[in-house]
Write an enzyme that holds these catalytic residues in place. Sequence first.
Site, PDB file in Angstrom:
ATOM      1  N   GLU A  16      35.766   6.983  21.323  1.00  0.00           N
ATOM      2  CA  GLU A  16      36.859   6.875  22.295  1.00  0.00           C
ATOM      3  C   GLU A  16      38.095   7.574  21.729  1.00  0.00           C
ATOM      4  O   GLU A  16      38.894   6.941  21.018  1.00  0.00           O
ATOM      5  CB  GLU A  16      37.207   5.400  22.534  1.00  0.00           C
ATOM      6  CG  GLU A  16      36.097   4.577  23.112  1.00  0.00           C
ATOM      7  CD  GLU A  16      36.665   3.367  23.848  1.00  0.00           C
ATOM      8  OE1 GLU A  16      36.544   3.326  25.072  1.00  0.00           O
ATOM      9  OE2 GLU A  16      37.256   2.495  23.193  1.00  0.00           O
TER      10      GLU A  16
ATOM     11  N   HIS B 167      38.082  -1.814  18.538  1.00  0.00           N
ATOM     12  CA  HIS B 167      38.681  -1.122  19.689  1.00  0.00           C
ATOM     13  C   HIS B 167      40.087  -0.660  19.298  1.00  0.00           C
ATOM     14  O   HIS B 167      40.786  -1.338  18.534  1.00  0.00           O
ATOM     15  CB  HIS B 167      38.741  -2.047  20.908  1.00  0.00           C
ATOM     16  CG  HIS B 167      39.140  -1.310  22.144  1.00  0.00           C
ATOM     17  ND1 HIS B 167      40.464  -1.059  22.437  1.00  0.00           N
ATOM     18  CD2 HIS B 167      38.404  -0.722  23.109  1.00  0.00           C
ATOM     19  CE1 HIS B 167      40.513  -0.346  23.563  1.00  0.00           C
ATOM     20  NE2 HIS B 167      39.276  -0.137  23.990  1.00  0.00           N
TER      21      HIS B 167
HETATM   22  P1  PGA Z   1      39.821   3.302  30.003  1.00  0.00           P
HETATM   23  O1  PGA Z   1      39.632   2.413  28.684  1.00  0.00           O
HETATM   24  O2  PGA Z   1      38.430   3.486  30.592  1.00  0.00           O
HETATM   25  O3  PGA Z   1      40.707   2.480  30.867  1.00  0.00           O
HETATM   26  O4  PGA Z   1      40.413   4.588  29.573  1.00  0.00           O
HETATM   27  C1  PGA Z   1      38.543   2.574  27.826  1.00  0.00           C
HETATM   28  C2  PGA Z   1      38.669   1.610  26.668  1.00  0.00           C
HETATM   29  O5  PGA Z   1      39.794   1.366  26.220  1.00  0.00           O
HETATM   30  O6  PGA Z   1      37.664   1.059  26.195  1.00  0.00           O
END
Ligand code: PGA
Length: 249
Positions: free
Chosen positions: A170, A97
């Site tokens: 992401e 992450h």
């Molecule tokens: P968010 O975070 O949905 O708050 O943007 C996603 C993540 O960091 O996995």
Amino acid sequence: MSTFIIANWKMQKTHNESIAWVNEYAHELDEVVKQSQNTLVLCPSFTPLQSISAQLKNTTIAVGAQDCCAFERGAYTGEVSVLSLQEIGCTYCLVGHSDRRHYHGETDCCVAQKALLLLKHNISPIVCIGESADARANKKTYSWLCKQLKPLLNEIGDVETQARLFIAYEPLWAIGTGHIPTQEELYEVSAWIKDIVSACLSVKTHILYGGSVDDAVRPNLHELSSIDGFLVGRASTKIEVLKSIVAGV
Ligand code: PGA
């Protein structure tokens, strides 16, 4: 086909708050999951994991960890072993992450090592990748993602193992910012990820999108055949929002 919703609670709730939340909402959430036939994975922080895994035992909701150690056992102070996660019923685990990469200096090789260890022990790794705003502005998205994926794709083994792999795209500029890529941008990047992964692996891999997903603003998955679900941060701790996301995709 089932859509995957991964609820990443990060460190938003304490141990007691997490357990109380699940006590209060597990039943209604389970009903929504059953009706939608989607897959929901709750990822609380480490200490409530075992209790939550027990609380959700007879439901359709799965449990995932937010990280693990890259080694099975040994002198790794403060780390949590994949073996322990397996013992307490975790079937998924996030790795790489951006919070871990940013605050804990996790490298692409370390992330790959964790993912391979999870696969060895029948836990599905959800490997997070994503380019920075700068990389995007300088048209370096693909080289950035390629660098993040390479150590993993070079090492991943047999077909049965490959089938359990999840990749969560992401973009760093979308996490917690309220900005999400356009459908076109997301289609282009996710299709590219799918292509590069299928060139190395013999089975279909699940690709997720994460970054500012909530009940009101999220990519339209019906138009995005290359995306199999969402990794949801902030919004996933709010029961009505989470139910609406699970029911609405
Ligand atoms: P968010 O975070 O949905 O708050 O943007 C996603 C993540 O960091 O996995």
